[in-house]
Design an enzyme around this catalytic site. Sequence first.
Site, PDB file in Angstrom:
ATOM      1  N   SER A  96     -76.819  68.935  -4.717  1.00  0.00           N
ATOM      2  CA  SER A  96     -76.959  70.302  -4.269  1.00  0.00           C
ATOM      3  C   SER A  96     -76.208  70.800  -2.915  1.00  0.00           C
ATOM      4  O   SER A  96     -76.269  69.661  -2.104  1.00  0.00           O
ATOM      5  CB  SER A  96     -78.412  70.683  -4.055  1.00  0.00           C
ATOM      6  N   HIS A 148     -80.130  66.725  -1.892  1.00  0.00           N
ATOM      7  CA  HIS A 148     -80.596  68.222  -1.608  1.00  0.00           C
ATOM      8  C   HIS A 148     -79.216  68.619  -0.759  1.00  0.00           C
ATOM      9  O   HIS A 148     -78.951  69.970  -0.722  1.00  0.00           O
ATOM     10  CB  HIS A 148     -81.815  68.566  -0.699  1.00  0.00           C
ATOM     11  N   TYR A 201     -90.421  72.007   0.123  1.00  0.00           N
ATOM     12  CA  TYR A 201     -90.889  73.693  -0.463  1.00  0.00           C
ATOM     13  C   TYR A 201     -92.273  73.768  -0.059  1.00  0.00           C
ATOM     14  O   TYR A 201     -93.175  72.818  -0.459  1.00  0.00           O
ATOM     15  CB  TYR A 201     -90.858  73.888  -1.795  1.00  0.00           C
TER      16      TYR A 201
END
Length: 303
Positions: A158, A128, A53
């Site tokens: 995820s 992820h 991020y």
Amino acid sequence: MRYRKLGSSKIQVSELCLGTMTFGNPVAESDAIKIVRSAIDMGINFFDTANIYEGYSRYIGSAGGVGESILGRALKGHRNRAVLATKVGMNVGSGKDDQGLSRTHILREVDRSLQKLSCNTIDIYYMHKPDPNTLLQESVETFCELIKDGKIRAWGISNFSAMELKGLLHVCDIGGYSRPIVIQPSYSLLNRQVEDELLPLCEKEKISAVPYRVLEGGLLTGKYHRGEPVPGNSRQKEKPEWTTPLDEKVFTQLEALEVVAQDLGRSLMEHSLKVLLSKNPVVSVLVGVKTVKQLEMLVNAVI
């Protein structure tokens, strides 16, 4: 603020999880720190980030780390009041070991994340996304090693499909490894595919869900209307490639949802959050904001 337990663990999290994907750009560090500390004061204890991020500045292969670094500084002196989640697996460079779920990449990235987050232990460490180039056993074994070493408390996944989750659980069970306690899928009233197979499977296997894109980049906040210009400070205006295009089909869906929400005496945003929180095994919903005022609106929508 209400709290719920993650999976079979003893970890209790708030029904709102504050995301940090926009920290750095467009949310400046000083504003991000105010938002995080205001969230704590409002009862939010669950914070989500990822090693990739860095806000709107993100591009495939960029180094990331901005969101983690800002969150680490924001939680200075407040770490004991936070359940901290981050992720590994996306591309953070051009080298062969700069992405995926290999042991080499995971061990390197968890240490980088711990350093950026300024903490000794990550509460929830997510895979992820699936990595087709690494054996699942290698990835699972490495995550379990991190728990044993005290670098993480628990782990999750995820962007895994129901079929991919079944394969993962099979590897865990035949190898005697600890299972993931949480999954983070894309889920909203405009995108309900996970209700068919993934959520029932998670409920059966006692895996909690913490969905993201729950407001579809602002589409479900009630600020978009057919025939009206797109608001200037909206995600649709600032970063349209991160959003669902506003076409006739979407406006028709939004208008239908508005009617249902109004019949229940709710705003569209409140309805969108409360419906998801009523679905098993959802325990918390991941939201992002640019201002403390937006955060207050979200908290008021779920309490």
